[in-house]
Write a protein that holds these residues in place. Structure first.
Motif, PDB file in Angstrom:
ATOM      1  N   ASP A  96       0.863  -1.178   0.000  1.00  0.00           N
ATOM      2  CA  ASP A  96       0.000   0.000   0.000  1.00  0.00           C
ATOM      3  C   ASP A  96       0.899   1.227   0.000  1.00  0.00           C
ATOM      4  O   ASP A  96       1.602   1.496   0.976  1.00  0.00           O
ATOM      5  N   ILE A  97       0.904   1.936  -1.113  1.00  0.00           N
ATOM      6  CA  ILE A  97       1.691   3.171  -1.219  1.00  0.00           C
ATOM      7  C   ILE A  97       0.751   4.379  -1.305  1.00  0.00           C
ATOM      8  O   ILE A  97       1.130   5.432  -1.793  1.00  0.00           O
ATOM      9  N   GLY A  98      -0.484   4.154  -0.849  1.00  0.00           N
ATOM     10  CA  GLY A  98      -1.471   5.221  -0.894  1.00  0.00           C
ATOM     11  C   GLY A  98      -2.240   5.277  -2.195  1.00  0.00           C
ATOM     12  O   GLY A  98      -2.831   6.301  -2.530  1.00  0.00           O
ATOM     13  N   GLN A  99      -2.256   4.151  -2.939  1.00  0.00           N
ATOM     14  CA  GLN A  99      -2.877   4.151  -4.266  1.00  0.00           C
ATOM     15  C   GLN A  99      -4.394   4.237  -4.233  1.00  0.00           C
ATOM     16  O   GLN A  99      -5.001   4.561  -5.233  1.00  0.00           O
ATOM     17  N   GLY A 100      -5.021   3.951  -3.100  1.00  0.00           N
ATOM     18  CA  GLY A 100      -6.480   4.023  -3.027  1.00  0.00           C
ATOM     19  C   GLY A 100      -7.143   2.896  -3.798  1.00  0.00           C
ATOM     20  O   GLY A 100      -6.549   1.843  -4.024  1.00  0.00           O
ATOM     21  N   ASP A 101      -8.374   3.138  -4.225  1.00  0.00           N
ATOM     22  CA  ASP A 101      -9.157   2.138  -4.946  1.00  0.00           C
ATOM     23  C   ASP A 101      -8.873   2.258  -6.442  1.00  0.00           C
ATOM     24  O   ASP A 101      -9.415   3.134  -7.118  1.00  0.00           O
ATOM     25  N   VAL A 102      -7.995   1.391  -6.937  1.00  0.00           N
ATOM     26  CA  VAL A 102      -7.574   1.435  -8.340  1.00  0.00           C
ATOM     27  C   VAL A 102      -7.748   0.051  -8.963  1.00  0.00           C
ATOM     28  O   VAL A 102      -7.808  -0.948  -8.240  1.00  0.00           O
TER      29      VAL A 102
END
Length: 144
Positions: A96-102
């Motif tokens: 998790d690098i802060g990509q969110g819902d992708v």
């Protein structure tokens, strides 16, 4: 005349192990040199269809998020879920690098280098790009 990319160089604590992992993940081969150097290991696709990757021994470990990372997509005849399971079984980890819902998965190789597993296969991407080009009067695009 434009530059030609010779290879992508990747720092590694253990170049042989990381090169072997990526060769397995990508279905590539380890390049065997006449005079092997365990500090530099190269992999390439058997058909020469992509730029080779060179794994270089460095003393320090990875400490921050990659500034450059590979995006990979499932081959034709497979899908994202199948390739995700295969990569996790090989030793990749979710990141998790802060990509969110992708629609892609952010993963890390055994040394912690991030990479993304995209959703569409090459054929699906080509079909979507052709459809988008036809709908917009010829302008194409790329996507996950």
């Amino acid at each position: 005349m434009p530059l030609v990319v010779s290879q992508l160089s990747i720092d590694a604590h253990d170049p042989a192990a990381l090169a072997a992992w990526w060769a397995e993940a990508l279905g590539w081969r380890v390049v065997v040199d006449e005079e092997p150097d365990e500090d530099e290991i190269e992999i390439e696709p058997g058909d020469g269809s992509a730029t080779s990757w060179l794994f270089l021994r460095v003393p320090e470990g990875k400490s921050v998020k990659n500034r450059v990372h590979p995006d990979v997509r499932p081959p034709d005849g497979s899908d994202q879920a199948t390739e995700l399971r295969r990569l996790l079984d090989l030793g990749a980890t979710r990141v998790d690098i802060g990509q969110g819902d992708v629609p892609w998965h952010v993963l890390a190789d055994p040394e912690g280098n991030e990479f993304c597993l995209l959703r569409s296969t090459p054929s699906q991407l080509a079909a979507a790009s052709a459809a988008q080009g036809a709908a917009s009067g010829g302008a194409g695009g790329t996507g996950g």
